[in-house]
Design an enzyme around this catalytic site. Structure first.
Site, PDB file in Angstrom:
ATOM      1  N   GLN A  44      -4.763   6.650  -3.536  1.00 58.73           N
ATOM      2  CA  GLN A  44      -4.578   7.959  -4.157  1.00 58.73           C
ATOM      3  C   GLN A  44      -2.972   8.523  -4.417  1.00 58.73           C
ATOM      4  O   GLN A  44      -3.118   9.562  -4.710  1.00 58.73           O
ATOM      5  CB  GLN A  44      -4.539   8.645  -2.198  1.00 58.73           C
ATOM      6  CG  GLN A  44      -5.711   8.794  -1.783  1.00 58.73           C
ATOM      7  CD  GLN A  44      -6.172   9.086   0.086  1.00 58.73           C
ATOM      8  OE1 GLN A  44      -6.795  10.446   0.299  1.00 58.73           O
ATOM      9  NE2 GLN A  44      -6.398   8.035   0.560  1.00 58.73           N
ATOM     10  N   ASN A  45      -2.156   7.299  -3.699  1.00 53.87           N
ATOM     11  CA  ASN A  45      -0.870   7.466  -3.753  1.00 53.87           C
ATOM     12  C   ASN A  45      -0.554   7.515  -6.063  1.00 53.87           C
ATOM     13  O   ASN A  45      -1.423   7.141  -6.761  1.00 53.87           O
ATOM     14  CB  ASN A  45       0.117   6.232  -3.641  1.00 53.87           C
ATOM     15  CG  ASN A  45      -0.590   5.921  -2.302  1.00 53.87           C
ATOM     16  OD1 ASN A  45      -0.329   7.336  -1.752  1.00 53.87           O
ATOM     17  ND2 ASN A  45       0.175   4.235  -2.570  1.00 53.87           N
ATOM     18  N   HIS A  49      -6.137   9.903  -7.510  1.00 50.87           N
ATOM     19  CA  HIS A  49      -5.814  11.381  -7.592  1.00 50.87           C
ATOM     20  C   HIS A  49      -4.283  11.557  -9.510  1.00 50.87           C
ATOM     21  O   HIS A  49      -3.997  11.768  -8.777  1.00 50.87           O
ATOM     22  CB  HIS A  49      -4.799  11.398  -5.916  1.00 50.87           C
ATOM     23  CG  HIS A  49      -5.377  12.068  -5.333  1.00 50.87           C
ATOM     24  ND1 HIS A  49      -5.160  11.393  -3.594  1.00 50.87           N
ATOM     25  CD2 HIS A  49      -6.490  11.787  -5.495  1.00 50.87           C
ATOM     26  CE1 HIS A  49      -6.452  11.933  -3.342  1.00 50.87           C
ATOM     27  NE2 HIS A  49      -6.966  12.514  -3.767  1.00 50.87           N
ATOM     28  N   GLY A  68      -2.801   3.150   5.129  1.00 49.69           N
ATOM     29  CA  GLY A  68      -1.563   3.950   4.987  1.00 49.69           C
ATOM     30  C   GLY A  68      -2.217   5.978   4.624  1.00 49.69           C
ATOM     31  O   GLY A  68      -1.229   5.869   4.095  1.00 49.69           O
ATOM     32  N   THR A  69      -3.251   5.822   4.804  1.00 50.93           N
ATOM     33  CA  THR A  69      -3.737   7.245   5.055  1.00 50.93           C
ATOM     34  C   THR A  69      -4.224   7.959   6.176  1.00 50.93           C
ATOM     35  O   THR A  69      -4.640   7.243   7.082  1.00 50.93           O
ATOM     36  CB  THR A  69      -4.777   7.053   4.097  1.00 50.93           C
ATOM     37  OG1 THR A  69      -5.427   8.770   3.186  1.00 50.93           O
ATOM     38  CG2 THR A  69      -6.317   6.648   4.143  1.00 50.93           C
TER      39      THR A  69
HETATM   40  N1  APR Z   1       2.363   1.996   6.668  1.00 49.95           N
HETATM   41  C1  APR Z   1       1.078   1.825   7.293  1.00 49.95           C
HETATM   42  N2  APR Z   1       0.857   3.511   7.945  1.00 49.95           N
HETATM   43  C2  APR Z   1       1.834   4.278   7.311  1.00 49.95           C
HETATM   44  C3  APR Z   1       2.945   3.718   7.140  1.00 49.95           C
HETATM   45  C4  APR Z   1       3.259   2.265   7.602  1.00 49.95           C
HETATM   46  N3  APR Z   1       4.632   2.107   7.113  1.00 49.95           N
HETATM   47  N4  APR Z   1       3.534   4.734   8.219  1.00 49.95           N
HETATM   48  C5  APR Z   1       3.245   5.719   7.958  1.00 49.95           C
HETATM   49  N5  APR Z   1       1.820   6.060   7.768  1.00 49.95           N
HETATM   50  C6  APR Z   1       0.206   6.433   7.774  1.00 49.95           C
HETATM   51  C7  APR Z   1       0.809   8.149   8.733  1.00 49.95           C
HETATM   52  O1  APR Z   1       0.364   7.296  10.277  1.00 49.95           O
HETATM   53  C8  APR Z   1      -0.163   8.805   8.084  1.00 49.95           C
HETATM   54  O2  APR Z   1      -1.267   8.057   8.482  1.00 49.95           O
HETATM   55  O3  APR Z   1       0.159   6.976   6.505  1.00 49.95           O
HETATM   56  C9  APR Z   1      -0.604   7.943   6.660  1.00 49.95           C
HETATM   57  C10 APR Z   1       0.442   8.917   5.202  1.00 49.95           C
HETATM   58  O4  APR Z   1      -1.109  10.771   5.856  1.00 49.95           O
HETATM   59  P1  APR Z   1      -1.007  11.896   4.924  1.00 49.95           P
HETATM   60  O5  APR Z   1       0.754  11.985   4.678  1.00 49.95           O
HETATM   61  O6  APR Z   1      -1.854  12.518   4.435  1.00 49.95           O
HETATM   62  O7  APR Z   1      -0.830  10.888   3.269  1.00 49.95           O
HETATM   63  P2  APR Z   1      -2.047  10.181   2.142  1.00 49.95           P
HETATM   64  O8  APR Z   1      -3.240  10.630   3.373  1.00 49.95           O
HETATM   65  O9  APR Z   1      -2.014   9.390   1.571  1.00 49.95           O
HETATM   66  O10 APR Z   1      -2.563  11.869   1.600  1.00 49.95           O
HETATM   67  C11 APR Z   1      -3.972  11.899   1.102  1.00 49.95           C
HETATM   68  O11 APR Z   1      -3.234  14.248   0.495  1.00 49.95           O
HETATM   69  O12 APR Z   1      -1.218  15.249   0.421  1.00 49.95           O
HETATM   70  C12 APR Z   1      -2.734  14.924  -0.399  1.00 49.95           C
HETATM   71  O13 APR Z   1      -3.530  13.947  -2.791  1.00 49.95           O
HETATM   72  C13 APR Z   1      -2.417  14.502  -1.803  1.00 49.95           C
HETATM   73  O14 APR Z   1      -2.776  11.294  -2.083  1.00 49.95           O
HETATM   74  C14 APR Z   1      -2.477  12.637  -0.929  1.00 49.95           C
HETATM   75  C15 APR Z   1      -3.610  12.826   0.042  1.00 49.95           C
END
Ligand code: APR
Length: 246
Positions: free
Chosen positions: A103-104, A121, A191-192
């Protein structure tokens, strides 16, 4: 079971012919200094997605939207892949049936050397013409842009960032590649926060198709209880420990 024992058991599933699919989110890039979206210092704490990450927001005010994306490009340009990216790049070369769906939009998986990354994405480093004077997007690594919004070299109209905004469809090509990748033996979700769909529904699809699903995240998510295994920890630590056992 202790984390060590769970990692041992998981490592035994990584046979040389295993079909390994990894789904990643912003947490994988956290150790590189790229802000997540919903964490304590997440982007959505200070910025409103509906004002910056929708086609409507861009139509209303392309300059403000670009100021945000240009800032993110400048920030990411200073960052480097971390151990989590490096381990996944290693696996992409070791396992013939390896797929990485992210998603990154930061491009750090590619910079770490992972091939055939499925950009679910889109990418911060791609642009396309807002007026679609010609189809498709192209790479533009200009940091910072001298003028915002940057202009289309073909029609002079504004360019738009090559990311998938809220309310927009996932690119067909990425959907098809992801559909193939979900036929796997091991599906790791790293990490999501598993709250944004359709990405958040992918691991359940893989599980229905017989994959053993694993979540790696320091925090529980809505998907944790649906996984075969949830490993509480940071991607850079857990993937490193797992790689040592392989
Ligand atoms: N290692 C693993 N996971 C981690 C770490 C780490 N070092 N640090 C934080 N996290 C976790 C957090 O606990 C959280 O659950 O990563 C997750 C990040 O979540 P979000 O910030 O919601 O990001 P993501 O899930 O990628 O967002 C999805 O949302 O805003 C939109 O398009 C954007 O692609 C993005 C989508």
């Amino acid at each position: 079971m202790t984390l060590e024992r769970e990692l041992d058991a998981l490592a035994r599933r990584f046979s040389p012919e295993a079909r390994v699919t990894v789904l990643t989110g912003a947490g994988v890039s956290a150790a590189s200094g790229v802000p997540t979206f919903r964490g304590p210092d997440g982007l959505w704490k200070d910025f409103r997605p509906e004002e910056l990450a929708t086609p409507e927001a861009f139509a209303r005010d392309p300059k403000t939207v670009w100021e945000w994306y240009d800032w993110r490009r400048q920030l990411v340009a200073q960052c480097r892949p971390n151990r989590a990216h490096d381990v996944l790049a290693l696996w992409s070369r070791r396992y013939p049936s390896f797929a990485l769906v992210t998603q990154n939009v930061d491009g750090l998986h590619e910079r770490a050397g992972t091939e055939n990354v499925v950009r679910f994405h889109g990418s911060l480093w791609e642009v396309s013409c807002w007026s679609q004077c010609r189809a498709g997007s192209w790479l533009d690594m200009t940091v910072p842009f001298p003028r915002l919004p940057p202009s289309c070299p073909h029609c002079g109209g504004p360019l738009r960032p090559g990311v998938v905004w809220f309310g927009e469809a996932i690119p067909e090509e990425a959907l098809e590649a992801t559909g193939r990748a979900l036929d796997c033996d091991l599906c790791l979700v790293v990490g999501t926060s598993s709250v944004v769909y359709p990405a958040a529904g992918l691991s359940a699809q893989a599980r229905r198709r017989g994959a053993f699903t694993v979540e790696i995240n320091p925090e529980a998510t809505p998907a944790s209880t649906e996984m075969d295994l949830a490993l509480p920890g940071r991607a850079e630590d857990i993937l490193n420990s797992l790689e040592r056992l392989l």
